[in-house]
Scaffold this motif. Structure first.
Motif, short mmCIF file in Angstrom:
data_model
loop_
_atom_site.label_atom_id
_atom_site.label_comp_id
_atom_site.label_asym_id
_atom_site.label_seq_id
_atom_site.Cartn_x
_atom_site.Cartn_y
_atom_site.Cartn_z
N ASP A 9 116.66 22.25 19.80
CA ASP A 9 116.51 22.83 18.24
C ASP A 9 117.14 24.20 18.59
O ASP A 9 117.03 24.95 19.60
N HIS A 64 120.94 18.15 6.29
CA HIS A 64 122.04 17.22 5.86
C HIS A 64 123.25 17.73 6.27
O HIS A 64 124.08 16.93 6.84
N GLN A 97 113.25 4.54 6.68
CA GLN A 97 111.72 3.85 7.07
C GLN A 97 111.27 3.13 6.27
O GLN A 97 110.24 2.09 6.73
N1 LIG Z 1 113.04 10.02 6.54
C1 LIG Z 1 112.25 10.84 5.81
O1 LIG Z 1 111.45 10.62 5.28
C2 LIG Z 1 112.56 12.36 5.88
C3 LIG Z 1 111.63 13.39 5.88
C4 LIG Z 1 111.82 14.79 5.83
C5 LIG Z 1 113.15 15.05 6.08
N2 LIG Z 1 114.20 14.41 6.28
C6 LIG Z 1 115.45 14.64 6.74
O2 LIG Z 1 115.55 15.40 7.69
C7 LIG Z 1 116.41 16.38 7.82
C8 LIG Z 1 115.61 17.81 8.25
O3 LIG Z 1 114.64 17.97 7.24
P1 LIG Z 1 113.41 18.75 7.67
O4 LIG Z 1 112.64 18.77 6.39
O5 LIG Z 1 112.84 18.05 9.06
O6 LIG Z 1 114.15 20.10 7.74
P2 LIG Z 1 113.57 21.39 8.76
O7 LIG Z 1 114.33 22.59 8.25
O8 LIG Z 1 112.28 21.41 8.66
O9 LIG Z 1 114.18 20.96 10.41
C9 LIG Z 1 115.28 21.23 10.64
C10 LIG Z 1 115.37 21.43 12.04
O10 LIG Z 1 116.79 21.59 12.59
C11 LIG Z 1 117.06 22.65 13.34
N3 LIG Z 1 118.44 23.01 13.63
C12 LIG Z 1 119.44 23.75 12.60
N4 LIG Z 1 120.47 23.77 12.89
C13 LIG Z 1 120.45 23.25 14.21
C14 LIG Z 1 121.69 23.05 15.31
N5 LIG Z 1 122.78 23.49 15.05
N6 LIG Z 1 120.98 22.75 16.34
C15 LIG Z 1 119.93 22.11 16.65
N7 LIG Z 1 119.03 22.37 15.69
C16 LIG Z 1 119.16 22.88 14.71
C17 LIG Z 1 116.23 23.86 12.76
O11 LIG Z 1 115.97 25.07 13.49
C18 LIG Z 1 114.97 22.80 12.32
O12 LIG Z 1 114.09 23.07 13.25
C19 LIG Z 1 117.07 16.35 6.22
O13 LIG Z 1 118.49 15.59 6.48
C20 LIG Z 1 115.96 15.66 5.82
O14 LIG Z 1 116.55 15.04 4.65
C21 LIG Z 1 113.87 12.92 6.17
#
Ligand SMILES: NC(=O)c1ccc[n+]([C@@H]2O[C@H](COP(=O)([O-])OP(=O)(O)OC[C@H]3O[C@@H](n4cnc5c(N)ncnc54)[C@H](O)[C@@H]3O)[C@@H](O)[C@H]2O)c1
Length: 437
Positions: free
Chosen positions: A38, A77, A126
């Motif tokens: 991360d 995304h 999922q």
């Molecule tokens: N399947 C589901 O039900 C579901 C639910 C929530 C989120 N998502 C998807 O998951 C993705 C993330 O969403 P989230 O809500 O967890 O966001 P979030 O902002 O909580 O988490 C994203 C993480 O990525 C890290 N990050 C950013 N740039 C990075 C890099 N270059 N290298 C490594 N880490 C990096 C950030 O520090 C953060 O911890 C989105 O695409 C979202 O659509 C899916």
């Protein structure tokens, strides 16, 4: 015993990344979590301490590790394409969070990389692994609902302005790539395509707008209606501006109907007789008799089948009448002016279909455009348009290892999103042309 698949997670300290990490760490399956990644050093450090695992802030470093066979990408995304690309170039298999990417161009690039490197990749939908959905799909395949006629999917996932302050990437075209259609709706859209047709829509028209979020540029409300190639009609409505009805899938067949609420069976209706046979065979004496559902159905369907408006059209009053005019007109394939619309009283007929530009609330009634012009703004997505643009999902072999999703999930989503955002879809271009829709 078979070797366990060793997973690394990119974006591990975020909301969904942490969720994946915890599930993998629990173990119990043919997999294990071996490394974390991360960009947020403080949260990564805490997570590494808690889970007793190594971590890095560099995605390139994570995918190069000898103890990583497969990668889960849980970053925002717009980074999905980059991180999936890194993983497959390093020879790793991938599960990427929905949506596949933030732009159609990135999605296609990502699919090409997966195919070129012959890796297994899947999108994390999922709901496909939800036992209720699996059961419903079995019922459809076994013909228990008869001929599928229509599907209605919706989700109201209200978010306050506060939500758009989280993570620093939400609510902007540049960093999120869209709003409710790209973030909250993909699960519902995927289910709709999977359950109704295992295919993309053949036609679609829709609208979207930012109804009231002041610190977000992107759409918070979207709706669309259309047809699948197998003839199943659909409507969808997704919103983070409305509250109360979290997630629904209503599927109507000729022999029965099923309603899912929040991923669980809410209702299953089985008809005594297949509606298609019933409609063809019934010859009751009084189609307008009080409580005569049979008669009403017959009365409504027969004129429409012959391409004529329903008798109610003559009354030109309620919505029902207008709906019938539209339905009947659709069969004749030429535009129609609706009676009793806003502006008509002042002698200024309103266009039947408004121009695709600008949010609804900014549109003023104007003179009706010429028929050809109206058709040009049809908002209709045809299968040949999609094939021409390479977005029909048939040209990739992206397989879901995680939930059994077939190849087209991500592409489907893109095609729908593009059509909804633009109100139309031109062959040869995969880009969402309106950034302010
Ligand atoms: N399947 C589901 O039900 C579901 C639910 C929530 C989120 N998502 C998807 O998951 C993705 C993330 O969403 P989230 O809500 O967890 O966001 P979030 O902002 O909580 O988490 C994203 C993480 O990525 C890290 N990050 C950013 N740039 C990075 C890099 N270059 N290298 C490594 N880490 C990096 C950030 O520090 C953060 O911890 C989105 O695409 C979202 O659509 C899916």
């Amino acid at each position: 015993m078979d070797k366990k698949v060793r997973f690394g997670v990119i974006g591990s300290a975020g909301l969904i990344g942490n969720y994946h990490a915890n599930l993998l760490r629990e173990g119990g399956g043919p997999y294990q979590l071996t490394a974390l990644c991360d960009l947020d050093e403080a949260r990564l450090h805490q997570q590494c301490q808690r889970l007793g695992l190594p971590g890095t802030t560099s995605a390139a470093e994570l995918v190069a590790r000898d103890d990583v066979d497969a990668v889960i990408v849980g970053t925002p995304h717009p980074l999905h394409a980059q991180h999936v690309g890194l993983a497959v170039e390093a020879g790793r298999d991938v599960i990427v969070e929905k949506p596949l990417a933030a732009t159609p161009g990135d999605a296609l690039k990502l699919l090409k990389a997966v195919n070129r490197r012959r890796r297994i990749a899947g999108i994390h939908y999922q709901q496909r692994a939800n036992p209720t959905v699996i059961k419903l799909k079995e019922m459809i395949r076994a013909g228990e609902l008869g001929k599928l006629l229509s599907i209605r999917v919706s989700g109201s996932y209200f978010k306050s302005d506060f939500y758009y302050t989280l993570g620093g990437w939400r609510g902007t075209w540049r960093d999120e790539g869209g709003g409710v259609l790209i973030n909250q709706a993909p699960h519902g859209i995927d289910l709709m395509c999977f359950l109704a047709a295992e295919d993309m829509p053949a036609e679609l028209s829709g609208h979207c707008a930012n109804l009231y979020h002041t610190n977000s540029q992107v759409e918070d409300h979207a709706s669309a209606t259309g047809l699948f190639p197998n003839g199943v009609h659909f409507t969808m409505n997704f919103s983070v501006a409305t509250h109360g009805d979290s997630s629904r899938v209503d599927l109507f067949g000729s022999a029965g109907a099923v309603m899912l609420q929040d991923g669980k069976f809410a209702r299953y209706i089985r008809y005594e007789q297949d509606l298609v046979d019933f409609a063809r065979s019934y010859g009751g004496p009084n189609p307008y008799g009080a409580g005569s559902a049979r008669g009403a159905r017959r009365a409504a369907s027969q004129p429409l089948r012959r391409g004529r408006p329903h008798p109610q059209e003559g009354q030109a009053a309620g919505l029902g009448g207008r709906g019938n005019v539209v339905a009947a007109d659709h069969q004749r394939h030429h535009p129609v002016e609706l009676p009793g619309q806003e502006g008509e009283a002042a002698g200024q007929p309103r266009p039947v279909r408004e121009d695709a530009g600008g949010p609804d609330r900014q549109r003023a009634p104007g003179p009706a455009p010429a028929a050809a012009e109206r058709r040009g703004h049809g908002g209709v997505l045809t299968t040949s348009d999609l094939r021409a643009s390479g977005l029909d999902g048939r040209s990739n072999n992206l397989k879901s290892q995680h939930a059994g999703a077939p190849a087209a999930g991500g592409s489907r989503f893109w095609a729908i999103r593009t059509a909804v955002c633009t109100g139309r879809f031109g062959s040869g271009s995969a880009a969402c042309r309106r950034r302010s829709c």
